[in-house]
Design a protein around this motif. Structure first.
Motif, mmCIF file in Angstrom:
data_model
loop_
_atom_site.group_PDB
_atom_site.id
_atom_site.type_symbol
_atom_site.label_atom_id
_atom_site.label_comp_id
_atom_site.label_asym_id
_atom_site.label_seq_id
_atom_site.Cartn_x
_atom_site.Cartn_y
_atom_site.Cartn_z
ATOM 1 N N HIS A 62 49.683 -16.316 46.704
ATOM 2 C CA HIS A 62 49.083 -14.992 46.666
ATOM 3 C C HIS A 62 49.624 -14.240 45.454
ATOM 4 N N LEU A 63 48.731 -13.486 44.810
ATOM 5 C CA LEU A 63 49.128 -12.644 43.691
ATOM 6 C C LEU A 63 48.951 -11.181 44.088
ATOM 7 N N VAL A 64 50.000 -10.412 43.904
ATOM 8 C CA VAL A 64 49.965 -8.980 44.158
ATOM 9 C C VAL A 64 50.183 -8.276 42.830
ATOM 10 N N TRP A 65 49.370 -7.240 42.534
ATOM 11 C CA TRP A 65 49.540 -6.535 41.273
ATOM 12 C C TRP A 65 49.683 -5.039 41.505
ATOM 13 N N GLU A 66 50.385 -4.420 40.578
ATOM 14 C CA GLU A 66 50.502 -2.969 40.588
ATOM 15 C C GLU A 66 50.395 -2.466 39.156
ATOM 16 N N ALA A 67 49.710 -1.351 38.999
ATOM 17 C CA ALA A 67 49.542 -0.752 37.679
ATOM 18 C C ALA A 67 50.528 0.396 37.508
ATOM 19 N N HIS A 68 51.119 0.479 36.337
ATOM 20 C CA HIS A 68 52.035 1.574 36.036
ATOM 21 C C HIS A 68 51.227 2.727 35.447
ATOM 22 N N THR A 69 50.485 3.393 36.335
ATOM 23 C CA THR A 69 49.648 4.516 35.941
ATOM 24 C C THR A 69 49.940 5.719 36.826
ATOM 25 N N SER A 70 49.493 6.885 36.389
ATOM 26 C CA SER A 70 49.886 8.147 37.016
ATOM 27 C C SER A 70 49.077 8.469 38.264
ATOM 28 N N VAL A 71 49.790 8.945 39.274
ATOM 29 C CA VAL A 71 49.219 9.504 40.496
ATOM 30 C C VAL A 71 50.126 10.656 40.923
ATOM 31 N N PRO A 72 49.654 11.569 41.778
ATOM 32 C CA PRO A 72 50.510 12.679 42.214
ATOM 33 C C PRO A 72 51.662 12.194 43.084
ATOM 34 N N LEU A 92 52.662 -8.192 38.002
ATOM 35 C CA LEU A 92 52.159 -9.127 39.008
ATOM 36 C C LEU A 92 53.321 -9.837 39.683
ATOM 37 N N ILE A 93 53.184 -10.055 40.975
ATOM 38 C CA ILE A 93 54.202 -10.747 41.770
ATOM 39 C C ILE A 93 53.537 -11.904 42.499
ATOM 40 N N ALA A 94 54.094 -13.087 42.341
ATOM 41 C CA ALA A 94 53.572 -14.275 43.016
ATOM 42 C C ALA A 94 54.334 -14.498 44.319
ATOM 43 N N LEU A 95 53.608 -14.666 45.398
ATOM 44 C CA LEU A 95 54.189 -14.964 46.703
ATOM 45 C C LEU A 95 53.775 -16.383 47.068
ATOM 46 N N ALA A 96 54.683 -17.320 46.835
ATOM 47 C CA ALA A 96 54.372 -18.738 47.041
ATOM 48 C C ALA A 96 55.154 -19.291 48.229
ATOM 49 N N GLN A 97 54.466 -20.014 49.075
ATOM 50 C CA GLN A 97 55.098 -20.706 50.198
ATOM 51 C C GLN A 97 54.812 -22.202 50.064
ATOM 52 N N VAL A 98 55.828 -22.939 49.750
ATOM 53 C CA VAL A 98 55.692 -24.385 49.555
ATOM 54 C C VAL A 98 56.681 -25.086 50.466
ATOM 55 N N ALA A 99 56.194 -26.032 51.248
ATOM 56 C CA ALA A 99 57.056 -26.758 52.187
ATOM 57 C C ALA A 99 57.180 -28.215 51.759
ATOM 58 N N SER A 100 58.361 -28.770 51.969
ATOM 59 C CA SER A 100 58.615 -30.187 51.699
ATOM 60 C C SER A 100 59.502 -30.737 52.811
ATOM 61 N N ASN A 101 59.060 -31.839 53.438
ATOM 62 C CA ASN A 101 59.815 -32.462 54.526
ATOM 63 C C ASN A 101 60.133 -31.480 55.646
ATOM 64 N N GLY A 102 59.172 -30.619 55.939
ATOM 65 C CA GLY A 102 59.317 -29.719 57.078
ATOM 66 C C GLY A 102 60.089 -28.453 56.816
ATOM 67 N N SER A 103 60.512 -28.197 55.590
ATOM 68 C CA SER A 103 61.234 -26.953 55.298
ATOM 69 C C SER A 103 60.671 -26.309 54.032
ATOM 70 N N PHE A 104 60.769 -24.986 53.980
ATOM 71 C CA PHE A 104 60.239 -24.260 52.832
ATOM 72 C C PHE A 104 61.186 -24.364 51.642
ATOM 73 N N ILE A 105 60.599 -24.454 50.479
ATOM 74 C CA ILE A 105 61.363 -24.505 49.234
ATOM 75 C C ILE A 105 61.591 -23.077 48.750
ATOM 76 N N ALA A 106 62.795 -22.787 48.338
ATOM 77 C CA ALA A 106 63.115 -21.446 47.838
ATOM 78 C C ALA A 106 62.230 -21.121 46.631
ATOM 79 N N PRO A 107 61.615 -19.917 46.592
ATOM 80 C CA PRO A 107 60.761 -19.551 45.458
ATOM 81 C C PRO A 107 61.469 -19.652 44.108
ATOM 82 N N SER A 157 44.436 -16.851 41.071
ATOM 83 C CA SER A 157 43.937 -16.049 39.956
ATOM 84 C C SER A 157 43.466 -14.710 40.498
ATOM 85 N N VAL A 158 43.445 -13.726 39.613
ATOM 86 C CA VAL A 158 43.020 -12.392 40.018
ATOM 87 C C VAL A 158 42.347 -11.718 38.827
ATOM 88 N N THR A 159 41.325 -10.937 39.119
ATOM 89 C CA THR A 159 40.657 -10.108 38.120
ATOM 90 C C THR A 159 40.970 -8.655 38.429
#
Length: 216
Positions: free
Chosen positions: A1-11, A28-43, A96-98
């Motif tokens: 999953h890709l999460v994005w935030e814009a550095h723009t002005s708001v009140p 942008l921040i990537a949130l990846a979950q990958v498992a190998s042999n039954g356990s998750f790999i550290a991002p 990917s994200v637009t």
């Protein structure tokens, strides 16, 4: 999953998402979950290969590089970012994200002498001035936050005439009634980002006051 935030002005205390405008900075921040042999790999053990459009971004890619910050192109109406995630030389994920660009804007708020900025409700396009004085606060929306107070110029107009005797460059304008009776006055504001790489960030807004003659 890709999460994005814009550095723009708001009140302050704004509950919505800050939207991207051309030339602004995006994270942008990537949130990846990958498992190998039954356990998750550290991002931090995964390799992240970033790409903007068709161009790989080698300087931002590598093991543990799950975040990516860059400035958008002011000549493009959207930003396309893609990511490949690898583990042990094998691609284990992609995304990917637009990110669409919005036009910056301006909203007017009241600055009360006792209560300060009243940010709970923006002023409508037409208002009736009941008191002798009104202080407007102009809030830029979706301008690059790095440009605030630096490269954004404020041009205030009252009935088509530029107001020069004002401290309006900080977004605050005080209007006072100068006569009696009823009438209409139009206050407008144009914002322009003079940064070469953000020059297309511009906005204009106007407010119509039903009152006697106004002066700044």
């Amino acid at each position: 999953h890709l999460v994005w935030e814009a550095h723009t002005s708001v009140p302050p205390l704004y509950r919505g998402k800050a939207l991207y405008s051309v030339g602004s900075q995006i994270k942008l921040i990537a949130l990846a979950q990958v498992a190998s042999n039954g356990s998750f790999i550290a991002p931090s053990r995964l390799s992240y290969q970033w790409q903007v459009g068709d161009e790989p971004v080698v300087s931002a890619s590598g093991v543990g590089r799950s975040t990516f910050t860059y400035y958008g192109n002011q000549l493009k109406q959207n930003e396309q970012v893609s990511l490949g995630v690898f583990y042990g030389g094998i691609q284990v994920g992609s995304a990917s994200v637009t990110i669409p660009a919005v036009n910056p804007g301006i909203l007017f708020y009241v600055k009360d002498p006792l209560r300060g900025l009243l940010l709970d409700q923006a002023l409508p396009p037409t208002i009736s001035l009941s008191g002798k004085e009104l202080t407007l606060y102009a809030q830029p929306f979706s301008f690059a936050t790095q440009s605030l107070g630096k490269t954004i110029t404020y041009t205030w107009m009252l009935n088509g005439q530029e107001i020069t005797n004002t401290s309006g460059n900080n977004g605050i304008l005080t209007l006072r009634q100068s006569g009696s009776g009823q009438g209409e006055s139009v206050v407008s504001l144009e914002l322009q980002n003079t940064d070469t790489y953000k020059f297309l960030q511009t906005a204009e807004a106007r407010s119509e006051e039903h009152t006697s003659e106004l002066q700044s």
